[in-house]
Scaffold this motif. Structure first.
Motif, PDB file in Angstrom:
ATOM      1  N   VAL A 199      39.281  33.498  33.576  1.00 21.38           N
ATOM      2  CA  VAL A 199      39.229  34.179  34.874  1.00 21.38           C
ATOM      3  C   VAL A 199      37.979  33.757  35.658  1.00 21.38           C
ATOM      4  CG1 VAL A 199      39.073  36.431  36.010  1.00 21.38           C
ATOM      5  CG2 VAL A 199      40.594  36.133  34.060  1.00 21.38           C
ATOM      6  N   ASN A 200      36.895  33.411  34.938  1.00 15.31           N
ATOM      7  CA  ASN A 200      35.637  33.074  35.608  1.00 15.31           C
ATOM      8  C   ASN A 200      35.412  31.578  35.805  1.00 15.31           C
ATOM      9  OD1 ASN A 200      34.905  35.698  35.999  1.00 15.31           O
ATOM     10  ND2 ASN A 200      33.731  35.855  34.105  1.00 15.31           N
ATOM     11  N   PHE A 202      29.042  40.827  34.978  1.00 15.91           N
ATOM     12  CA  PHE A 202      28.780  40.792  36.415  1.00 15.91           C
ATOM     13  C   PHE A 202      29.754  39.871  37.153  1.00 15.91           C
ATOM     14  CE2 PHE A 202      25.602  39.531  39.930  1.00 15.91           C
ATOM     15  CZ  PHE A 202      26.026  40.556  40.736  1.00 15.91           C
ATOM     16  N   ALA A 203      31.053  40.097  36.945  1.00 14.58           N
ATOM     17  CA  ALA A 203      32.086  39.330  37.647  1.00 14.58           C
ATOM     18  C   ALA A 203      33.320  40.211  37.726  1.00 14.58           C
ATOM     19  CB  ALA A 203      32.393  38.038  36.910  1.00 14.58           C
ATOM     20  N   GLY A 204      33.564  40.786  38.911  1.00 13.35           N
ATOM     21  CA  GLY A 204      34.529  41.862  39.105  1.00 13.35           C
ATOM     22  C   GLY A 204      35.892  41.671  38.459  1.00 13.35           C
ATOM     23  N   THR A 220      27.811  35.089  42.361  1.00 15.38           N
ATOM     24  CA  THR A 220      29.152  35.693  42.356  1.00 15.38           C
ATOM     25  C   THR A 220      29.976  35.123  43.520  1.00 15.38           C
ATOM     26  OG1 THR A 220      28.213  37.407  43.727  1.00 15.38           O
ATOM     27  CG2 THR A 220      28.364  37.867  41.377  1.00 15.38           C
ATOM     28  N   ASP A 221      31.266  35.462  43.571  1.00 11.09           N
ATOM     29  CA  ASP A 221      32.112  35.046  44.704  1.00 11.09           C
ATOM     30  C   ASP A 221      31.441  35.401  46.024  1.00 11.09           C
ATOM     31  OD1 ASP A 221      34.780  34.400  43.314  1.00 11.09           O
ATOM     32  OD2 ASP A 221      34.410  36.428  42.614  1.00 11.09           O
ATOM     33  N   GLY A 270      33.930  48.467  43.068  1.00 11.45           N
ATOM     34  CA  GLY A 270      33.067  48.944  41.995  1.00 11.45           C
ATOM     35  C   GLY A 270      33.497  50.329  41.531  1.00 11.45           C
ATOM     36  N   LEU A 271      33.837  51.184  42.519  1.00  8.07           N
ATOM     37  CA  LEU A 271      34.314  52.533  42.181  1.00  8.07           C
ATOM     38  C   LEU A 271      35.565  52.446  41.308  1.00  8.07           C
ATOM     39  CD1 LEU A 271      34.018  54.441  45.587  1.00  8.07           C
ATOM     40  CD2 LEU A 271      32.584  54.744  43.561  1.00  8.07           C
ATOM     41  N   ILE A 272      36.525  51.610  41.740  1.00  4.13           N
ATOM     42  CA  ILE A 272      37.782  51.491  40.995  1.00  4.13           C
ATOM     43  C   ILE A 272      37.515  50.914  39.612  1.00  4.13           C
ATOM     44  CG2 ILE A 272      40.035  50.350  40.934  1.00  4.13           C
ATOM     45  CD1 ILE A 272      40.049  50.435  43.983  1.00  4.13           C
ATOM     46  N   TYR A 273      36.631  49.895  39.541  1.00  5.38           N
ATOM     47  CA  TYR A 273      36.307  49.327  38.230  1.00  5.38           C
ATOM     48  C   TYR A 273      35.765  50.405  37.294  1.00  5.38           C
ATOM     49  CZ  TYR A 273      33.495  47.738  34.450  1.00  5.38           C
ATOM     50  OH  TYR A 273      32.946  47.650  33.195  1.00  5.38           O
ATOM     51  N   GLY A 274      34.786  51.163  37.776  1.00  2.99           N
ATOM     52  CA  GLY A 274      34.155  52.172  36.925  1.00  2.99           C
ATOM     53  C   GLY A 274      35.166  53.191  36.411  1.00  2.99           C
TER      54      GLY A 274
END
Lengths: 104, 221
Positions: B73-74, B45-47, B104-105, B20-24
């Motif tokens: 991807v989803n 809501f799917a990384g 989610t996964d 989540g940190l890296i995504y943000g």
């Protein structure tokens, strides 16, 4: 299309896929071809992102040792093969890239 | 039962938080404003699809291509939905909607194990809800922290490289048989060849080529 529209449509379609069989239990089944295709989706999509990001750092192919991203990615692949863990792989790859960058 | 779900999800959350940190941080580096970056975490809501979407937005790809890529991807969520469907079939519609949103996964991983071991009991859906909400909260908070910190990270840290590294970490453990290796390799090479395609269609085209090659090789075996 604004980013809001993209997120809304992308989010709705993602929700629709999550809801599909839960909503329609027993009324239809996953088509066998789709079921077989699904296991190839992650490796195919992820590789299609990784290859250009690593091999085309400046929008052109760079296979040489001067391509720091290629060497750092090789380090990450080795760590991933050994540990099969995500965080060590990312940390090793980032460290390799930053070290190469500082050294050369 | 709600807490049992949260507890079962807890070990997974340790790994999700850094993502989540890296995504943000990546979303901010890609040029997304804080609010849209956070909204993507709650609406889509799917990384992994969020990572890819942020990258395509940074490259100014057309909206339709980004949406199509998010869907491909989803796609795997169809499989999760089919897999849990029998366990939640008797729940009211509002529960089905809520649990679908949370599917989610990571929530699937914890929940399906629970259902397979314990079967369906009157409170089983609370376990599902607990696992799903724990993951949801972790993803929202870690995205927000990443978005907050992302703007402060200098370009010399080469944060954009975290994306291919994350994907290397995800793809390497899946390379267990020849069709999968061939699918990954073909998709990768195709992505290099298709790099110049208009509308940033190269990614999706390369992925489809890789999937087709994998399926053909699997049929031949």
């Amino acid at each position: 299309m604004s980013v809001w529209t993209i997120f809304l449509i992308g989010g709705l379609l993602t929700f629709a896929m999550r809801f599909s069989f839960i909503y329609a239990f027993g009324r239809f089944r996953v088509p066998p071809a789709l079921h077989r295709a699904l296991r190839f989706v992650p490796p195919a999509v992820l590789s299609a992102i990784v290859f250009p990001a690593v091999l085309m750092p400046d929008d052109r192919l760079a296979f040489g040792l001067g391509n720091h991203r290629l060497l750092a990615a090789a380090v990450a692949v080795l760590v991933a093969l050994r540990t099969r863990k995500t965080l060590p792989t990312i940390v090793a790859g980032m460290a390799a890239l930053l070290l190469l960058q500082a050294a050369f | 039962m709600l807490w049992a779900g949260v507890r079962a999800e807890a070990p997974i959350l340790v790994g999700v938080f850094p993502f989540g940190l890296i995504y943000g941080a990546l979303a901010r580096n890609a040029g997304l404003a804080p609010l849209p970056a956070q909204m993507m975490s709650s609406i889509v809501f799917a990384g992994s699809s969020q990572f890819v979407a942020a990258k395509l937005i940074a490259e100014a790809a057309p909206g339709a291509v980004i949406v199509l890529t998010i869907v491909v991807v989803n796609l795997r969520h169809l499989l999760y939905s089919a897999s849990v469907a029998e366990y939640v079939r008797d729940l009211p519609l509002r529960w089905k909607v809520a649990l679908s949103y949370l599917l989610t996964d990571e929530a699937y991983a914890a929940t399906i194990v629970h259902y397979e071991l314990d079967g369906v009991k009157p409170e089983s859906h609370w376990f599902f809800l607990g696992a799903g909400l724990a993951l949801w909260l972790t993803w929202q908070v870690s995205s927000a922290l990443g978005i907050f910190a992302g703007a402060a990270i200098p370009p010399s840290w080469r944060l954009d490289f975290a994306l291919p590294l994350t994907f290397i970490a995800m793809v390497v453990p899946t390379l267990l048989d020849f069709p999968v290796v061939a699918a990954a390799a073909t998709a990768g090479v195709a992505a290099l060849l298709a790099y110049g395609l208009p509308y940033k269609l190269g990614l999706i085209a390369a992925a489809l080529v890789g999937i087709a090659v994998g399926m053909i090789l699997e049929t031949r075996q």
